[in-house]
Design an enzyme around this catalytic site. Structure first.
Site, PDB file in Angstrom:
ATOM      1  N   CYS A 236      14.403  11.472   4.664  1.00 48.79           N
ATOM      2  CA  CYS A 236      14.595  11.083   5.907  1.00 48.79           C
ATOM      3  C   CYS A 236      15.965  11.145   6.262  1.00 48.79           C
ATOM      4  O   CYS A 236      16.279  11.514   7.455  1.00 48.79           O
ATOM      5  CB  CYS A 236      14.113   9.695   6.125  1.00 48.79           C
ATOM      6  SG  CYS A 236      14.911   8.508   4.821  1.00 48.79           S
TER       7      CYS A 236
ATOM      8  N   LYS B 290       1.110  -1.267   0.069  1.00 48.96           N
ATOM      9  CA  LYS B 290       0.124  -0.044   0.156  1.00 48.96           C
ATOM     10  C   LYS B 290       0.948   1.075   0.047  1.00 48.96           C
ATOM     11  O   LYS B 290       1.548   1.526   0.955  1.00 48.96           O
ATOM     12  CB  LYS B 290      -1.045   0.161   1.297  1.00 48.96           C
ATOM     13  CG  LYS B 290      -1.863   0.855   0.910  1.00 48.96           C
ATOM     14  CD  LYS B 290      -2.519   1.839   2.355  1.00 48.96           C
ATOM     15  CE  LYS B 290      -1.466   2.998   2.628  1.00 48.96           C
ATOM     16  NZ  LYS B 290      -1.429   4.292   1.923  1.00 48.96           N
TER      17      LYS B 290
ATOM     18  N   GLU C 164      12.038  16.670  13.528  1.00 45.95           N
ATOM     19  CA  GLU C 164      11.932  16.699  12.353  1.00 45.95           C
ATOM     20  C   GLU C 164      11.168  17.515  11.540  1.00 45.95           C
ATOM     21  O   GLU C 164       9.640  17.505  12.052  1.00 45.95           O
ATOM     22  CB  GLU C 164      11.659  15.048  11.795  1.00 45.95           C
ATOM     23  CG  GLU C 164      11.840  14.867  10.162  1.00 45.95           C
ATOM     24  CD  GLU C 164      11.345  13.466   9.932  1.00 45.95           C
ATOM     25  OE1 GLU C 164      10.431  13.081   9.976  1.00 45.95           O
ATOM     26  OE2 GLU C 164      12.274  13.014   9.108  1.00 45.95           O
TER      27      GLU C 164
ATOM     28  N   GLU D 192      11.039   1.971   9.443  1.00 44.05           N
ATOM     29  CA  GLU D 192      12.369   3.008   9.305  1.00 44.05           C
ATOM     30  C   GLU D 192      11.514   4.267   9.277  1.00 44.05           C
ATOM     31  O   GLU D 192      10.379   4.463   8.577  1.00 44.05           O
ATOM     32  CB  GLU D 192      12.624   2.755   7.811  1.00 44.05           C
ATOM     33  CG  GLU D 192      13.556   1.645   7.271  1.00 44.05           C
ATOM     34  CD  GLU D 192      14.808   1.629   8.149  1.00 44.05           C
ATOM     35  OE1 GLU D 192      15.264   2.482   8.618  1.00 44.05           O
ATOM     36  OE2 GLU D 192      15.572   0.528   8.390  1.00 44.05           O
TER      37      GLU D 192
HETATM   38  P1  NAD Z   1       3.132   8.788   7.303  1.00 36.33           P
HETATM   39  O1  NAD Z   1       3.535   7.913   8.552  1.00 36.33           O
HETATM   40  O2  NAD Z   1       2.304   9.875   7.411  1.00 36.33           O
HETATM   41  O3  NAD Z   1       2.761   7.766   6.001  1.00 36.33           O
HETATM   42  C1  NAD Z   1       3.471   6.398   5.643  1.00 36.33           C
HETATM   43  C2  NAD Z   1       2.703   5.596   5.148  1.00 36.33           C
HETATM   44  O4  NAD Z   1       1.853   5.110   6.376  1.00 36.33           O
HETATM   45  C3  NAD Z   1       1.753   6.029   4.327  1.00 36.33           C
HETATM   46  O5  NAD Z   1       1.511   4.757   3.174  1.00 36.33           O
HETATM   47  C4  NAD Z   1       0.298   5.952   4.812  1.00 36.33           C
HETATM   48  O6  NAD Z   1      -0.836   5.971   4.008  1.00 36.33           O
HETATM   49  C5  NAD Z   1       0.404   5.013   5.940  1.00 36.33           C
HETATM   50  N1  NAD Z   1      -0.212   5.146   7.069  1.00 36.33           N
HETATM   51  C6  NAD Z   1      -0.731   6.230   7.696  1.00 36.33           C
HETATM   52  N2  NAD Z   1      -1.545   6.009   8.904  1.00 36.33           N
HETATM   53  C7  NAD Z   1      -1.473   4.712   8.992  1.00 36.33           C
HETATM   54  C8  NAD Z   1      -2.015   3.710   9.922  1.00 36.33           C
HETATM   55  N3  NAD Z   1      -2.881   3.874  11.055  1.00 36.33           N
HETATM   56  N4  NAD Z   1      -1.605   2.395   9.463  1.00 36.33           N
HETATM   57  C9  NAD Z   1      -1.026   1.930   8.689  1.00 36.33           C
HETATM   58  N5  NAD Z   1      -0.610   2.686   7.698  1.00 36.33           N
HETATM   59  C10 NAD Z   1      -0.815   4.206   7.995  1.00 36.33           C
HETATM   60  O7  NAD Z   1       4.727   9.186   6.727  1.00 36.33           O
HETATM   61  P2  NAD Z   1       4.994  10.079   5.381  1.00 36.33           P
HETATM   62  O8  NAD Z   1       4.099  11.664   5.691  1.00 36.33           O
HETATM   63  O9  NAD Z   1       4.351   9.427   4.231  1.00 36.33           O
HETATM   64  O10 NAD Z   1       6.532  10.035   5.226  1.00 36.33           O
HETATM   65  C11 NAD Z   1       7.360  10.993   5.899  1.00 36.33           C
HETATM   66  C12 NAD Z   1       7.849  10.249   7.060  1.00 36.33           C
HETATM   67  O11 NAD Z   1       8.691   9.105   6.492  1.00 36.33           O
HETATM   68  C13 NAD Z   1       9.142  11.036   7.601  1.00 36.33           C
HETATM   69  O12 NAD Z   1       9.090  11.110   9.143  1.00 36.33           O
HETATM   70  C14 NAD Z   1      10.470  10.378   7.148  1.00 36.33           C
HETATM   71  O13 NAD Z   1      11.415  10.592   7.859  1.00 36.33           O
HETATM   72  C15 NAD Z   1       9.963   9.229   6.997  1.00 36.33           C
HETATM   73  N6  NAD Z   1      10.815   8.312   6.103  1.00 36.33           N
HETATM   74  C16 NAD Z   1      11.611   7.648   6.674  1.00 36.33           C
HETATM   75  C17 NAD Z   1      12.711   6.889   5.958  1.00 36.33           C
HETATM   76  C18 NAD Z   1      13.648   5.943   6.683  1.00 36.33           C
HETATM   77  O14 NAD Z   1      14.207   4.983   5.531  1.00 36.33           O
HETATM   78  N7  NAD Z   1      14.072   5.982   7.727  1.00 36.33           N
HETATM   79  C19 NAD Z   1      12.687   7.065   4.435  1.00 36.33           C
HETATM   80  C20 NAD Z   1      11.578   7.668   3.964  1.00 36.33           C
HETATM   81  C21 NAD Z   1      10.940   8.621   4.680  1.00 36.33           C
END
Ligand code: NAD
Length: 496
Positions: free
Chosen positions: A286, A177, A387, A252
C-alpha cells in the site's frame, strides 16, 4: 508440507471444520505445482458461531488485568521469534515475496506483539484537575467488545498482528478473517496465540472468501468494532455495512505514493530508495513508491540509471537465493497490471522497460511480470493517479519544488510520501505540505516501524491510525471519571 493437509477454523478454542464442510485450496503464486493445503470455506453460519464465542469470552477477558493479558502476548512474541524462519517460508510460499521480505513481515508481527504486551503495564489515562473543590478527575480506557478483523494478502502476518494485538491488550475479543490468498500466515499466528495460552473464544479465526465470510462478519450485530485493510472498493462496502449500526470502523486502503527527487539530492541514494520502494514486494505494498517526481535538471540521468537497474532486478521464486522480486499474487492481479501497461502506452507514457509477463522455464508456473518503468509521464495520466498494485513505476519530470509538491498531492490517496534532498528548508517544507499520513526524508515511502502511527489521509483511510498508541485509541473507549469527595452537591459551570 503434506499437500493434502486440511487447515481448520479456530472457534471457541477448538479447531473445527466450516459448517458447510467446504474448503478452498491455497496455491503458491510462484509455482502452481506447489499446493499448500486446503482451508475452510466459511460462511455466515461460521461467523455466527465465532461471534457468539467471542461475545461470551469477552465477559471474562475484559476483566483479566492487562498485565496478565500481556504475559500471554509476551509468550506469543517469544514463540513467533522462535519460529520466524518456518513462518517466513510458509509466507513466501503462499504470497510470493522473497524470503528476506517475509522474514521482515514476521518480524513486524513480533515487534507489534512485544510492543502491545508492554502496553499491558501502561494503557495510560490522565489524571487532571477539577473546576470544583474536593473533586478528582481522571480518564480510563474501556474495551469496546468483539472486533471483526479483515486483512489483505500483502502483509499476511504483520497486518493481522497490528489488529489482533492492540485489540487483545485493551480487553476485546476478536474474530479474524484473512485474505483468501494467505490464510496460512494467520493460521500460524492464531496457533501461536493458542499455544501462548489465550483462553478459548478470545481469538477466533475463519478462513474464507470476502463476500461469503467477510461480508457477514462486518454485518453481524455482535461485532462492535471492524478493522479493515484492503481496497477502496471493498472498504466502501464495509463502511456502508458498519454505518447501519454505527460500528467503530478503521479503514486502511489504497495508496499512490510519491518520491520527490530534487536536483540537490544524493542521486545514488535516491536510486536505491526508488528501486526498493517501487519494486519491493513486487510493488504490491500500500506504501509502494509508484510515482517518482524528478527535478528536470536530474531527470534524464535518473531515468536512465533507474531503468537500467530495474531491468536487471532478479525476478523469481522468493525461496530461491538472490531473488529480488517475486510474482504477483494472482492471475487477476497480473491482468490488472497488463491493463494498466496498455493504458499507460495509450496515454502517451514512454515504456522504458518491462511491460510484459515473464515467460520461460522458471516463470511458466507462476504470475511473474517484468519490472516496468514508464518515463515522461504527466500527473493526469491514469497510471499516475490510480493504484496499480504491481511492479510499475511512473517517472514524472517537474520544474521546481512547488510543482513537485503539487504533483505529489494531486491524487485522491494520502498514505506515504518522500523527498530526496540535501536542502533542509525544502525537507521541512515538504514535511509540512505533503498531505500524507507518513512522510520520509532521504528514504523511500516504505519502511514503517511499529511504534509510530500508521495510516493515511484522504481516500486512504477514515482518520484512524494503526500501530503505536494510536491503535489503543481505536480499540478502547475513553471513560471520563469524576469523583466528588466534598459530601455536597456541586454543580459544574454553576457553582463557582
Ligand atoms: P481486497 O479489498 O480485495 O480484500 C481485503 C480483504 O477484504 C480480504 O480479506 C477479502 O477477503 C475481504 N473482502 C472482500 N470482499 C469483502 C466484502 N464484501 N466484505 C467484507 N470483506 C471482504 O484487498 P486485497 O486485494 O486483499 O489487498 C490489496 C489492497 O489493500 C490494496 O488496495 C492496498 O493498497 C490495500 N492495503 C492497504 C494497506 C493500508 O494500511 N493502507 C495495507 C495493505 C494493503
Amino acid at each position: 508440507m503434506d499437500p493434502q493437509r486440511i487447515y481448520k477454523n479456530f472457534i471457541a478454542g477448538e479447531w473445527v471444520e466450516s459448517a458447510s464442510g467446504q474448503t478452498f485450496e491455497n496455491i503458491n503464486p510462484a509455482d502452481s505445482n506447489d499446493r499448500i493445503g486446503q482451508f475452510q470455506r466459511s460462511s455466515g453460519r461460521d461467523v455466527a458461531k465465532a461471534a457468539a464465542a467471542a461475545k461470551q469470552a469477552y465477559q471474562s477477558w475484559r476483566l483479566v488485568p492487562p498485565p496478565r493479558r500481556a504475559e500471554i502476548l509476551f509468550r506469543a512474541a517469544n514463540l513467533l521469534a522462535n519460529r520466524k524462519e518456518d513462518f517466513a517460508r510458509d509466507m513466501t510460499r503462499e504470497m510470493g515475496k522473497p524470503l528476506e521480505e517475509a522474514r521482515g513481515d514476521v518480524q513486524e508481527a513480533i515487534d507489534m506483539t512485544y510492543y502491545m504486551a508492554g502496553e499491558g503495564r501502561r494503557l495510560f489515562g490522565q489524571t487532571t484537575t477539577s473546576e470544583l473543590p474536593d473533586k478528582f478527575c481522571m480518564t480510563v480506557r474501556s474495551p469496546v467488545g468483539v472486533c471483526g478483523l479483515i486483512t489483505p494478502w500483502n502483509f499476511p502476518m504483520a497486518i493481522p498482528a497490528w489488529k489482533v494485538m492492540p485489540a487483545l491488550i485493551c480487553g476485546n475479543t476478536v474474530v479474524i478473517k484473512p485474505a483468501e490468498d494467505t490464510p496460512l500466515s494467520v493460521y500460524n499466528l492464531v496457533a501461536v496465540l493458542e499455544e501462548a495460552g489465550v483462553p478459548g473464544g478470545v481469538v477466533n479465526y475463519l478462513s474464507g472468501i470476502g463476500s461469503e465470510a467477510g461480508a457477514p462478519l462486518v454485518r453481524h450485530p455482535d461485532i462492535k468494532v471492524v478493522s479493515f485493510t484492503g481496497s477502496v472498493e471493498v472498504g466502501r462496502e464495509v463502511a456502508h455495512a458498519c454505518a447501519e449500526s454505527f460500528k467503530h470502523l478503521c479503514l486502511e486502503m489504497g495508496g499512490k505514493n510519491v518520491i520527490i527527487v530534487m536536483d540537490d539530492a544524493n542521486l545514488d541514494l535516491a536510486l536505491e530508495g526508488a528501486l526498493w520502494g517501487g519494486f519491493g514486494t513486487t510493488g504490491q505494498r500500500c506504501t509502494a513508491s509508484s510515482r517518482i517526481v524528478i527535478h528536470k535538471k536530474v531527470y534524464e540521468a535518473f531515468a536512465q540509471r533507474f531503468t537500467e537497474r530495474a531491468c536487471r532486478l532478479k525476478v523469481g521464486n522468493g525461496l530461491d537465493p538472490g531473488v529480488q522480486m517475486g510474482p504477483l499474487i494472482t492471475e487477476t492481479q497480473l491482468r490488472t497490471v497488463e491493463k494498466y501497461v496498455e493504458i499507460g502506452q495509450k496515454e502517451g507514457a514512454k515504456l522504458l522497460c518491462g511491460g510484459c509477463r515473464l515467460t520461460g522455464a522458471i516463470y511458466n508456473r507462476g504470475w511473474f511480470f517484468a519490472p516496468t518503468v514508464f518515463g515522461d509521464c504527466t500527473p493526469r495520466m491514469r497510471i499516475c493517479r490510480e493504484e496499480i498494485f504491481g511492479p510499475v513505476v511512473s517517472l514524472i519530470p517537474c520544474d521546481n519544488f512547488d510543482q513537485a509538491i503539487e504533483i505529489g498531492n494531486s491524487v485522491v490517496y494520502g498514505l506515504s510520501s518522500a523527498i530526496y534532498t540535501r536542502n533542509i528548508n525544502n525537507a521541512f517544507k515538504a514535511m509540512r505540505e505533503m498531505e500524507t499520513g507518513i512522510f520520509y526524508v532521504n528514504a523511500p515511502t516504505i519502511g514503517a516501524e511499529t511504534h509510530l502511527p500508521f495510516g493515511g489521509t484522504k481516500q486512504t483511510g477514515n482518520g484512524h491510525r494503526e500501530a503505536a498508541t494510536a491503535a489503543l485509541d481505536f480499540y478502547s473507549e475513553w471513560k471520563s471519571v469524576y469523583i466528588d469527595y466534598s459530601d455536597r452537591l456541586q454543580r459544574a459551570q454553576i457553582d463557582t
